[in-house]
Design a protein around this motif. Structure first.
Motif, PDB file in Angstrom:
ATOM      1  N   HIS A 165     130.386  80.644 114.350  1.00 38.17           N
ATOM      2  CA  HIS A 165     130.190  82.061 114.652  1.00 38.17           C
ATOM      3  C   HIS A 165     131.292  82.894 113.985  1.00 38.17           C
ATOM      4  O   HIS A 165     131.022  83.960 113.414  1.00 38.17           O
ATOM      5  N   LYS A 166     132.518  82.401 114.034  1.00 40.23           N
ATOM      6  CA  LYS A 166     133.645  83.102 113.423  1.00 40.23           C
ATOM      7  C   LYS A 166     133.503  83.146 111.908  1.00 40.23           C
ATOM      8  O   LYS A 166     133.744  84.184 111.272  1.00 40.23           O
ATOM      9  N   LEU A 167     133.095  82.031 111.298  1.00 38.93           N
ATOM     10  CA  LEU A 167     132.928  81.979 109.849  1.00 38.93           C
ATOM     11  C   LEU A 167     131.817  82.912 109.376  1.00 38.93           C
ATOM     12  O   LEU A 167     131.930  83.560 108.330  1.00 38.93           O
ATOM     13  N   ILE A 197     131.958  86.063 106.669  1.00 38.93           N
ATOM     14  CA  ILE A 197     131.063  86.268 105.533  1.00 38.93           C
ATOM     15  C   ILE A 197     130.550  87.697 105.494  1.00 38.93           C
ATOM     16  O   ILE A 197     130.374  88.285 104.428  1.00 38.93           O
ATOM     17  N   ARG A 198     130.334  88.273 106.659  1.00 46.86           N
ATOM     18  CA  ARG A 198     129.784  89.631 106.717  1.00 46.86           C
ATOM     19  C   ARG A 198     130.844  90.708 106.510  1.00 46.86           C
ATOM     20  O   ARG A 198     130.520  91.892 106.393  1.00 46.86           O
ATOM     21  N   SER A 199     132.119  90.302 106.458  1.00 43.51           N
ATOM     22  CA  SER A 199     133.184  91.286 106.289  1.00 43.51           C
ATOM     23  C   SER A 199     133.262  91.754 104.838  1.00 43.51           C
ATOM     24  O   SER A 199     132.806  91.072 103.913  1.00 43.51           O
ATOM     25  N   LYS A 200     133.842  92.928 104.651  1.00 46.29           N
ATOM     26  CA  LYS A 200     133.935  93.528 103.326  1.00 46.29           C
ATOM     27  C   LYS A 200     134.688  92.604 102.369  1.00 46.29           C
ATOM     28  O   LYS A 200     135.737  92.075 102.686  1.00 46.29           O
ATOM     29  N   VAL A 212     133.983  72.004  98.760  1.00 45.00           N
ATOM     30  CA  VAL A 212     133.034  73.003  99.246  1.00 45.00           C
ATOM     31  C   VAL A 212     132.424  72.551 100.568  1.00 45.00           C
ATOM     32  O   VAL A 212     132.147  71.374 100.772  1.00 45.00           O
ATOM     33  N   LYS A 213     132.222  73.533 101.446  1.00 42.91           N
ATOM     34  CA  LYS A 213     131.613  73.283 102.744  1.00 42.91           C
ATOM     35  C   LYS A 213     130.656  74.417 103.057  1.00 42.91           C
ATOM     36  O   LYS A 213     130.946  75.578 102.769  1.00 42.91           O
ATOM     37  N   ALA A 214     129.532  74.064 103.666  1.00 41.68           N
ATOM     38  CA  ALA A 214     128.543  75.079 104.033  1.00 41.68           C
ATOM     39  C   ALA A 214     128.943  75.764 105.332  1.00 41.68           C
ATOM     40  O   ALA A 214     129.617  75.180 106.187  1.00 41.68           O
ATOM     41  N   ILE A 215     128.511  77.011 105.458  1.00 44.12           N
ATOM     42  CA  ILE A 215     128.739  77.777 106.681  1.00 44.12           C
ATOM     43  C   ILE A 215     127.412  78.048 107.385  1.00 44.12           C
ATOM     44  O   ILE A 215     127.294  77.890 108.595  1.00 44.12           O
ATOM     45  N   ASN A 216     126.418  78.420 106.618  1.00 45.20           N
ATOM     46  CA  ASN A 216     125.141  78.822 107.213  1.00 45.20           C
ATOM     47  C   ASN A 216     124.337  77.679 107.809  1.00 45.20           C
ATOM     48  O   ASN A 216     123.556  77.883 108.738  1.00 45.20           O
ATOM     49  N   THR A 217     124.515  76.475 107.287  1.00 48.30           N
ATOM     50  CA  THR A 217     123.665  75.374 107.732  1.00 48.30           C
ATOM     51  C   THR A 217     124.062  74.830 109.102  1.00 48.30           C
ATOM     52  O   THR A 217     123.234  74.261 109.809  1.00 48.30           O
ATOM     53  N   GLY A 218     125.338  74.955 109.457  1.00 46.76           N
ATOM     54  CA  GLY A 218     125.799  74.415 110.732  1.00 46.76           C
ATOM     55  C   GLY A 218     125.949  72.907 110.735  1.00 46.76           C
ATOM     56  O   GLY A 218     126.163  72.289 111.782  1.00 46.76           O
ATOM     57  N   THR A 219     125.843  72.285 109.566  1.00 49.10           N
ATOM     58  CA  THR A 219     125.914  70.827 109.486  1.00 49.10           C
ATOM     59  C   THR A 219     127.296  70.308 109.100  1.00 49.10           C
ATOM     60  O   THR A 219     127.548  69.107 109.188  1.00 49.10           O
ATOM     61  N   VAL A 261     140.322  82.713 106.913  1.00 46.08           N
ATOM     62  CA  VAL A 261     140.697  83.984 107.531  1.00 46.08           C
ATOM     63  C   VAL A 261     141.812  84.660 106.736  1.00 46.08           C
ATOM     64  O   VAL A 261     141.777  85.864 106.471  1.00 46.08           O
ATOM     65  N   ALA A 262     142.821  83.887 106.352  1.00 52.25           N
ATOM     66  CA  ALA A 262     144.004  84.452 105.697  1.00 52.25           C
ATOM     67  C   ALA A 262     143.767  84.827 104.240  1.00 52.25           C
ATOM     68  O   ALA A 262     144.460  85.687 103.696  1.00 52.25           O
ATOM     69  N   ASN A 263     142.798  84.200 103.601  1.00 50.30           N
ATOM     70  CA  ASN A 263     142.562  84.461 102.180  1.00 50.30           C
ATOM     71  C   ASN A 263     141.352  85.371 101.975  1.00 50.30           C
ATOM     72  O   ASN A 263     141.455  86.560 102.116  1.00 50.30           O
ATOM     73  N   GLY A 264     140.223  84.812 101.621  1.00 48.62           N
ATOM     74  CA  GLY A 264     139.055  85.643 101.349  1.00 48.62           C
ATOM     75  C   GLY A 264     138.929  85.978  99.878  1.00 48.62           C
ATOM     76  O   GLY A 264     139.861  85.800  99.081  1.00 48.62           O
ATOM     77  N   ASN A 265     137.759  86.484  99.502  1.00 46.29           N
ATOM     78  CA  ASN A 265     137.449  86.704  98.097  1.00 46.29           C
ATOM     79  C   ASN A 265     138.355  87.718  97.410  1.00 46.29           C
ATOM     80  O   ASN A 265     138.791  87.519  96.279  1.00 46.29           O
ATOM     81  N   ASP A 266     138.638  88.829  98.069  1.00 43.61           N
ATOM     82  CA  ASP A 266     139.434  89.876  97.432  1.00 43.61           C
ATOM     83  C   ASP A 266     140.841  89.397  97.080  1.00 43.61           C
ATOM     84  O   ASP A 266     141.314  89.595  95.964  1.00 43.61           O
ATOM     85  N   LEU A 267     141.495  88.797  98.054  1.00 44.96           N
ATOM     86  CA  LEU A 267     142.859  88.328  97.824  1.00 44.96           C
ATOM     87  C   LEU A 267     142.893  87.254  96.744  1.00 44.96           C
ATOM     88  O   LEU A 267     143.705  87.313  95.812  1.00 44.96           O
ATOM     89  N   ALA A 268     142.025  86.264  96.870  1.00 46.85           N
ATOM     90  CA  ALA A 268     142.011  85.160  95.907  1.00 46.85           C
ATOM     91  C   ALA A 268     141.726  85.655  94.490  1.00 46.85           C
ATOM     92  O   ALA A 268     142.399  85.257  93.531  1.00 46.85           O
ATOM     93  N   ASN A 269     140.729  86.518  94.333  1.00 50.60           N
ATOM     94  CA  ASN A 269     140.379  86.991  92.994  1.00 50.60           C
ATOM     95  C   ASN A 269     141.461  87.876  92.390  1.00 50.60           C
ATOM     96  O   ASN A 269     141.677  87.858  91.175  1.00 50.60           O
TER      97      ASN A 269
END
Length: 227
Positions: free
Chosen positions: A70-72, A76-79, A121-128, A140-148
């Motif tokens: 749920h947290k992940l 994903i939905r965050s800016k 790599v690990k999936a988030i949407n599948t729940g598996t 939480v600490a990184n994310g796409n903006d920071l990494a890129n």
């Protein structure tokens, strides 16, 4: 000091009440404060390899699995994380460790091809997939903006650089190897260390100035009350 792939240590500034916190200095096209970089460093340095997981850690991860996913999904939905960090086109549903980026399924498959020693790599949407707490901390600490901003700092297109969705498989893999394995456009540890030191000093100077302004405002209010 442990120096991760694209982060370095920095000092967290003290915040002031009723004043803007974490003054920032632009890095690339994004404003990143020293406190956030430090948090990303700490999360990445605490990340454990899968082979060292204990049975107790696995049980704890299983017990928290529903809340973790749920947290992940909220992340994903965050800016900044809604679209894939690599192609910028498709919606993300996967993630890469230790980089802390969110990916689409196509780019996740490309990451598999460059090897687990570079990207897990690990999936988030599948729940598996079972996620451990330190792995979630990295996301939480990184994310796409920071990494890129850090990995593409020297690319001619900056953070706009991406995998060409309709490019050849070889070209897409080459881009990802340049970005994550060879770190062709990334800031060096020395450059980030200098950037953080400079930014931290500027943050401290700005906060000292804010404190003086805050005190001046209080003095003015007292003088008005006395009058």
């Amino acid at each position: 000091i442990f120096w991760p792939d694209f982060l370095c240590n920095g000092s967290s500034p003290q915040t002031l009440p009723s004043r803007p916190t974490s003054p920032v200095v632009p890095l690339g096209v994004m404003a990143i404060d020293a406190a956030r970089l430090e948090a990303a460093l700490q999360a990445k340095s605490a990340l454990k390899p899968l082979s060292s997981r204990s049975a107790e850690e696995k049980r704890e991860a299983e017990a928290a699995d529903k809340a973790t996913h749920h947290k992940l999904k909220r992340l994903i939905r965050s800016k900044g994380n809604q679209k894939c960090a690599d192609c910028h086109v498709q919606y993300s549903g996967w993630a890469s460790l230790p980089h802390g980026v969110f990916l689409c399924i196509d780019c996740a498959q490309l990451h598999r091809g460059i090897g687990r020693h570079v990207s897990q790599v690990k999936a988030i949407n599948t729940g598996t997939y079972l996620w451990y707490s330190d792995e979630v901390d990295v996301m939480v600490a990184n994310g796409n903006d920071l990494a890129n901003n850090l990995l593409l700092a020297k690319h001619p297109k900056g953070v706009a650089a991406c995998v060409e969705p309709h490019g050849s498989h070889a070209d897409r893999v080459s881009f990802l190897r340049d970005k994550y394995e060879r770190r062709r456009w990334a800031l060096s540890e020395r450059e980030i260390a200098a950037e953080i030191g400079s930014r931290t000093l500027q943050e401290q100077e700005q906060q000292q100035q804010q404190q003086l302004e805050f005190e001046d405002d209080d003095d003015d209010e007292k003088e008005e009350e006395e009058e």
